[in-house]
Design an enzyme around this catalytic site. Structure first.
Site, mmCIF file in Angstrom:
data_model
loop_
_atom_site.group_PDB
_atom_site.id
_atom_site.type_symbol
_atom_site.label_atom_id
_atom_site.label_comp_id
_atom_site.label_asym_id
_atom_site.label_seq_id
_atom_site.Cartn_x
_atom_site.Cartn_y
_atom_site.Cartn_z
ATOM 1 N N HIS A 280 -14.884 0.910 -0.423
ATOM 2 C CA HIS A 280 -13.702 0.067 -0.173
ATOM 3 C C HIS A 280 -12.598 0.843 0.520
ATOM 4 O O HIS A 280 -11.448 0.399 0.565
ATOM 5 C CB HIS A 280 -13.200 -0.548 -1.490
ATOM 6 C CG HIS A 280 -14.118 -1.628 -2.005
ATOM 7 N ND1 HIS A 280 -13.963 -2.224 -3.233
ATOM 8 C CD2 HIS A 280 -15.208 -2.194 -1.450
ATOM 9 C CE1 HIS A 280 -14.912 -3.129 -3.403
ATOM 10 N NE2 HIS A 280 -15.691 -3.124 -2.347
ATOM 11 N N GLY B 258 -16.985 0.963 -15.287
ATOM 12 C CA GLY B 258 -15.611 0.510 -15.096
ATOM 13 C C GLY B 258 -15.419 -0.530 -14.032
ATOM 14 O O GLY B 258 -14.394 -0.534 -13.343
ATOM 15 N N THR B 259 -16.393 -1.449 -13.896
ATOM 16 C CA THR B 259 -16.211 -2.516 -12.920
ATOM 17 C C THR B 259 -16.542 -3.865 -13.543
ATOM 18 O O THR B 259 -17.448 -3.986 -14.367
ATOM 19 C CB THR B 259 -17.044 -2.289 -11.642
ATOM 20 O OG1 THR B 259 -16.788 -3.349 -10.710
ATOM 21 C CG2 THR B 259 -18.526 -2.204 -11.938
ATOM 22 N N ASN C 134 -13.279 2.334 -5.791
ATOM 23 C CA ASN C 134 -11.889 2.750 -5.941
ATOM 24 C C ASN C 134 -11.374 3.391 -4.659
ATOM 25 O O ASN C 134 -12.118 4.088 -3.953
ATOM 26 C CB ASN C 134 -11.754 3.729 -7.112
ATOM 27 C CG ASN C 134 -12.175 3.090 -8.430
ATOM 28 O OD1 ASN C 134 -12.205 1.858 -8.532
ATOM 29 N ND2 ASN C 134 -12.505 3.899 -9.417
ATOM 30 N N ILE C 135 -10.105 3.163 -4.387
ATOM 31 C CA ILE C 135 -9.476 3.760 -3.190
ATOM 32 C C ILE C 135 -8.567 4.917 -3.591
ATOM 33 O O ILE C 135 -7.948 5.536 -2.731
ATOM 34 C CB ILE C 135 -8.698 2.694 -2.388
ATOM 35 C CG1 ILE C 135 -7.573 2.045 -3.200
ATOM 36 C CG2 ILE C 135 -9.661 1.614 -1.856
ATOM 37 C CD1 ILE C 135 -6.689 1.098 -2.371
ATOM 38 N N LEU D 27 -15.546 -1.398 -20.523
ATOM 39 C CA LEU D 27 -14.815 -1.712 -21.762
ATOM 40 C C LEU D 27 -15.390 -2.959 -22.428
ATOM 41 O O LEU D 27 -15.374 -3.115 -23.642
ATOM 42 C CB LEU D 27 -13.329 -1.938 -21.422
ATOM 43 C CG LEU D 27 -12.317 -1.819 -22.553
ATOM 44 C CD1 LEU D 27 -12.422 -0.450 -23.219
ATOM 45 C CD2 LEU D 27 -10.905 -2.044 -22.040
ATOM 46 N N TYR E 183 0.833 -1.217 0.000
ATOM 47 C CA TYR E 183 0.000 0.000 0.000
ATOM 48 C C TYR E 183 0.865 1.264 0.000
ATOM 49 O O TYR E 183 0.471 2.284 -0.582
ATOM 50 C CB TYR E 183 -0.978 -0.036 1.184
ATOM 51 C CG TYR E 183 -2.092 -1.036 0.929
ATOM 52 C CD1 TYR E 183 -2.017 -2.344 1.422
ATOM 53 C CD2 TYR E 183 -3.173 -0.706 0.111
ATOM 54 C CE1 TYR E 183 -2.989 -3.277 1.129
ATOM 55 C CE2 TYR E 183 -4.160 -1.640 -0.175
ATOM 56 C CZ TYR E 183 -4.060 -2.922 0.318
ATOM 57 O OH TYR E 183 -5.038 -3.857 0.022
ATOM 58 N N ARG F 26 1.548 1.819 -3.612
ATOM 59 C CA ARG F 26 0.372 2.351 -4.335
ATOM 60 C C ARG F 26 0.066 3.788 -3.927
ATOM 61 O O ARG F 26 -0.349 4.615 -4.743
ATOM 62 C CB ARG F 26 -0.840 1.445 -4.094
ATOM 63 C CG ARG F 26 -0.713 0.066 -4.705
ATOM 64 C CD ARG F 26 -1.884 -0.826 -4.345
ATOM 65 N NE ARG F 26 -3.116 -0.409 -5.002
ATOM 66 C CZ ARG F 26 -4.319 -0.886 -4.685
ATOM 67 N NH1 ARG F 26 -4.434 -1.764 -3.702
ATOM 68 N NH2 ARG F 26 -5.394 -0.484 -5.330
HETATM 69 N N1 APR Z 1 -12.885 2.244 -19.668
HETATM 70 C C1 APR Z 1 -13.918 1.537 -19.145
HETATM 71 N N2 APR Z 1 -13.772 0.334 -18.542
HETATM 72 C C2 APR Z 1 -12.517 -0.163 -18.467
HETATM 73 C C3 APR Z 1 -11.384 0.514 -18.986
HETATM 74 C C4 APR Z 1 -11.618 1.771 -19.611
HETATM 75 N N3 APR Z 1 -10.603 2.488 -20.141
HETATM 76 N N4 APR Z 1 -10.285 -0.257 -18.774
HETATM 77 C C5 APR Z 1 -10.717 -1.363 -18.127
HETATM 78 N N5 APR Z 1 -12.052 -1.319 -17.956
HETATM 79 C C6 APR Z 1 -12.918 -2.306 -17.306
HETATM 80 C C7 APR Z 1 -12.480 -3.735 -17.495
HETATM 81 O O1 APR Z 1 -13.066 -4.286 -18.669
HETATM 82 C C8 APR Z 1 -13.013 -4.411 -16.230
HETATM 83 O O2 APR Z 1 -14.308 -4.952 -16.457
HETATM 84 O O3 APR Z 1 -12.843 -2.063 -15.911
HETATM 85 C C9 APR Z 1 -13.112 -3.272 -15.207
HETATM 86 C C10 APR Z 1 -12.105 -3.392 -14.066
HETATM 87 O O4 APR Z 1 -12.416 -4.566 -13.364
HETATM 88 P P1 APR Z 1 -11.512 -4.971 -12.102
HETATM 89 O O5 APR Z 1 -10.071 -4.897 -12.484
HETATM 90 O O6 APR Z 1 -12.057 -6.261 -11.583
HETATM 91 O O7 APR Z 1 -11.768 -3.800 -11.048
HETATM 92 P P2 APR Z 1 -13.041 -3.610 -10.115
HETATM 93 O O8 APR Z 1 -14.270 -4.094 -10.789
HETATM 94 O O9 APR Z 1 -13.006 -2.199 -9.659
HETATM 95 O O10 APR Z 1 -12.700 -4.575 -8.869
HETATM 96 C C11 APR Z 1 -13.594 -4.537 -7.796
HETATM 97 O O11 APR Z 1 -12.078 -5.909 -6.514
HETATM 98 O O12 APR Z 1 -9.923 -6.374 -5.967
HETATM 99 C C12 APR Z 1 -11.069 -5.773 -5.514
HETATM 100 O O13 APR Z 1 -11.197 -4.039 -3.962
HETATM 101 C C13 APR Z 1 -10.830 -4.306 -5.282
HETATM 102 O O14 APR Z 1 -12.380 -2.490 -5.632
HETATM 103 C C14 APR Z 1 -11.794 -3.624 -6.241
HETATM 104 C C15 APR Z 1 -12.827 -4.706 -6.507
#
Ligand code: APR
Length: 234
Positions: A109, A176-177, A92-93, A203, A54, A57
């Site tokens: 989170h 974006g998740t 997001n953190i 994406l 951390y 990061r």
């Molecule tokens: N624009 C839109 N979406 C995007 C982009 C972009 N430029 N780049 C990547 N993505 C999408 C990916 O396709 C993916 O589906 O963002 C998503 C990111 O997914 P993860 O990496 O799993 O992140 P997240 O969903 O935030 O993870 C959730 O998991 O590890 C834990 O605590 C952590 O908060 C996090 C949680």
């Protein structure tokens, strides 16, 4: 009358600002194991490794090159200009939503730029390194500071507030998740139960894409400003 909007964001909205996502190719969880750096037992087993992860990061987030992108800015504009309520629930953190100007944020989170004392619970802004010698300014205990982030097997923050907001919202948009982590990934079900309009902006289709009535796939910096302009124009 403008209804209320709840936005859920994940790491994908910060990707174009230069912050790694977790599950994309080359993402954070392909670089380190969750079990080694992001669980309470990892912290008990090897606190130095967790703190170093951390600390790295926290430093990276404060690099001059890391700035809010057009998607963060568009969401702040929506909150400022929408006549109804806008609530941002972020996984997001990083502090990019805050730096873009969003105010009504539920950081479920936690926040990378905060530390928490596990002796007294005090939470303070933290921009430096945490370690065994870190001292709590509230209770003066040494070595009891941890990142104020939610690890796996820990309960997220503000879930009651987030669910109450979603149960009362007219529009729920997820940006974006991957929909891989609960309870955040299940929030869309509260929006569906409330009869809200549901939109997924990502994406690629997330693990919970089928729960969304509308889907828009592409980069956040392209789709989110366009979506916000559409809402504000409506
Ligand atoms: N624009 C839109 N979406 C995007 C982009 C972009 N430029 N780049 C990547 N993505 C999408 C990916 O396709 C993916 O589906 O963002 C998503 C990111 O997914 P993860 O990496 O799993 O992140 P997240 O969903 O935030 O993870 C959730 O998991 O590890 C834990 O605590 C952590 O908060 C996090 C949680």
């Amino acid at each position: 009358m403008a209804g209320s909007i709840v936005i859920l964001t994940g790491a994908g909205i910060s990707k174009e600002s230069g912050i790694d996502t977790f599950r994309d190719a080359g993402g954070l969880w392909s670089q380190v194991r969750i079990e080694d750096v992001a669980t309470p037992s990892a912290f008990v087993r090897n606190p130095q490794l967790v703190q170093a992860f951390y600390n790295m990061r926290r430093h990276a987030l404060q690099a001059p090159a890391i700035q809010p992108n057009a998607a963060h800015v568009a969401l702040a504009r929506l909150e400022a200009e929408w006549k109804g309520k806008v609530i941002l629930v972020t996984q997001n953190i990083d502090d990019l939503h805050q730096r873009a100007g969003s105010k009504n944020i539920l950081a479920i989170h936690g926040e990378l730029l905060k530390s928490r004392c596990f002796a007294c619970g005090n939470v303070v802004e933290e921009r430096g390194d945490l370690g065994a010698a870190s001292t709590c300014i509230a209770c003066a205990e040494i070595g009891t500071l941890r990142p104020h982030v939610v690890w796996f097997n820990e309960m997220p923050f503000f879930m009651d507030e987030a669910i109450a907001a979603i149960e009362a919202c007219d529009i729920f948009v997820s940006i974006g998740t991957s929909g891989a982590v609960y309870p955040a990934a299940g929030l869309v079900e509260y929006a569906n139960a409330a009869g809200a309009r549901t939109i997924e902006i990502n994406l690629e289709p997330s693990d919970v894409a089928s729960a969304f009535a509308e889907k828009r796939y592409g980069k956040a910096t392209d789709l989110v400003p366009a979506f916000v302009s559409e809402l504000l124009g409506s």
